[in-house]
Design an enzyme around this catalytic site. Structure first.
Site, PDB file in Angstrom:
ATOM      1  N   ASP A  35      -5.246  -8.227   0.346  1.00 45.54           N
ATOM      2  CA  ASP A  35      -5.099  -7.273  -0.762  1.00 45.54           C
ATOM      3  C   ASP A  35      -3.647  -7.005  -1.172  1.00 45.54           C
ATOM      4  O   ASP A  35      -2.796  -6.745  -0.315  1.00 45.54           O
ATOM      5  CB  ASP A  35      -5.691  -5.914  -0.373  1.00 45.54           C
ATOM      6  N   GLN A  51      -1.396  -6.896   2.278  1.00 46.37           N
ATOM      7  CA  GLN A  51      -1.965  -7.030   3.612  1.00 46.37           C
ATOM      8  C   GLN A  51      -1.516  -8.364   4.206  1.00 46.37           C
ATOM      9  O   GLN A  51      -1.667  -9.417   3.578  1.00 46.37           O
ATOM     10  CB  GLN A  51      -3.484  -6.955   3.534  1.00 46.37           C
TER      11      GLN A  51
END
Length: 477
Positions: A35, A51
């Protein structure tokens, strides 16, 4: 050695081992990404956090990677912003967002606790709480001593702390609001809102969006913003429990409506699909000139991954500039053609009685203008002998279907495409991805495949098809 220093040292010592990274889509220096997080404009640059697990090409303990850019093609990789080094985020610094306050950059993220990470899931031992980290220079971040700032005390009864994540923070009239995805007691997805005056002390405000129980859906990565006189709520959808895998599609949706901040109510007017394929967990920000920009994770949710020798796994989409037209969210690729694409071929008034061949290389931009009564045709991209990614265009059935000999994918169908007098298709082709924009962004579909030896030709075929213009531009960094 602390975890943050360990990650940064590892990247410095090993990043030279990666290869075959895309040319104009963001990818990590090394390791795994998913993400986008903390997407923002701060200190004169676009900030992208994400992430990140630098040590392998598979998901594991989530860190926050960090890079900046001015043009979304050239990136400066900065030190890892956060590692999971506190008791409240011991099993991952999960997704979140960023906002500037008093010249400082605040990150608000989900601290993930799961002592069985990687083994059988036990929800009774999982906790997700919201945390804050602050920076004065946009590079070095200090986690707040008040963390977690939103946890069981702030979460009302009827919600499960095991699925309570992805804070997206915004400011309205001097108040801060945070939208969060949560699983309710019926095990279905909701988006709830918290309120704060200082980004550190938060109180529950309301539930603003709920999924019907019968749809068996869990929500992730909400984003709420104002655009063209409307409020837009974006969220990603996934099955609420493993038993619904295959029945519930993983996708990203948007809802256009009006957010009543005083009463904590979102009043929806229209819902749509943000992307028809390889796209998840997008995040938006206000751009340098006030435009609304969106970037997302290009992921197919299949077994198709890069070869381990590539040294990395994961890419972000091109940024997309957003606006609303006829209660539809329009997405247009936000990249400078003058700076990065060189015109190679223009064909006007094309009748595809014979195949049209374009020697394209592996990266570039293809634009097609369709005449209103055009017949069906096929665009073969990355063509090599009999292999290609095929985009079948059928104006009579109002659809575009994507199939490919590359990757591990089912056909992708985009419907209700051709409602205009003059219709367009745009293709952004990078080493491992194709982003397709229908009618200047009314519909978007994203495809990924990591094979190294793709073809370098484009072929258009289709008896009787009539195209007003075919334009090809090569990417040039």
């Amino acid at each position: 050695m602390n975890r943050l220093q360990k990650a940064n040292d590892y990247i410095k010592e090993n990043k030279h081992k990666t290869n075959n990274r895309p040319l104009f889509h963001f990818s990590p220096e090394i390791g795994w990404i998913n993400d986008p997080n903390g997407f923002s404009f701060y200190k004169g640059k676009y900030q992208l956090f994400y992430q990140y697990y630098p040590y392998d090409i598979v998901w594991n303990d989530m860190h926050w990677g960090h890079a900046t850019t001015n043009d979304f093609v050239n990136w400066e990789y900065l030190p890892v912003a956060m590692a999971n080094d506190k008791a409240y985020d011991a099993n991952g610094c999960f997704s979140g967002s960023a906002i500037e306050k008093d010249g400082k950059l605040y990150l608000i993220y989900t601290g993930h606790i799961d002592p069985n990470l990687g083994f059988d899931k036990d929800e009774s031992q999982i906790a997700e709480r919201q945390c804050v980290a602050v920076s004065e220079d946009g590079i070095h971040f200090k986690k707040s001593k008040l963390n977690p700032v939103i946890g069981e005390k702030e979460l009302p009864d009827g919600y499960l702390i095991c699925d309570f994540r992805d804070p997206k923070v915004l400011e309205r009239d001097g108040e801060y609001y945070c939208v969060l995805a949560v699983r309710n007691a019926k095990r279905r997805g909701e988006i709830i809102m918290f309120q704060s005056k200082d980004l550190l002390q938060w109180s529950f405000h309301s539930s603003i969006f709920q999924m019907p129980c019968k749809e068996n859906t869990l929500l992730e990565c909400p984003d709420l913003f104002h655009l063209d006189g409307k409020d837009i709520l974006i969220f990603s959808e996934m099955p609420c429990d493993p038993e619904f895998d295959g029945e519930v599609e993983k996708k990203t949706s948007y809802v256009i409506g009006h957010m009543d901040f005083e009463n904590g109510a979102f009043n929806p007017e229209a819902k749509g699909l943000l992307d028809y394929a390889t796209f998840y967990a997008p995040q938006t920000t206000d751009g340098q000139n006030g435009e609304r920009l969106l970037i997302g994770w290009m992921h197919r949710w299949t077994k198709a991954t890069p070869p381990k020798e590539y040294g990395y796994n994961g890419m972000m989409s091109l940024p997309r500039k957003l606006h609303i037209k006829n209660n539809t969210l329009i997405q247009q690729a936000y990249i400078s053609h003058d700076d990065y694409f060189t015109p190679v071929a223009v064909h006007e008034h094309v009748s595809l009685n014979e195949d049209l061949h374009i020697e394209s290389g592996r990266t570039g931009y293809l634009s097609l203008s369709l005449l209103s009564k055009s017949g069906s045709f096929v665009v073969e991209l990355n063509k090599k002998e009999t292999t290609a990614t095929r985009v079948s265009v059928d104006p009579s059935s109002n659809s575009v279907v994507i199939t490919s000999d590359y990757g591990d994918s089912e056909p992708i169908t985009v419907r209700d495409c051709f409602n205009n007098e003059e219709n367009t298709l745009e293709f952004y082709v990078d080493l491992h991805s194709i982003e397709i924009f229908v009618n200047k962004g009314e519909k978007v579909a994203t495809f990924t495949a990591y094979e190294k030896e793709k073809g370098t030709s484009i072929v258009l075929s289709g008896k009787g098809a009539q195209l007003k213009e075919v334009r090809y531009e090569a990417f040039s960094s």
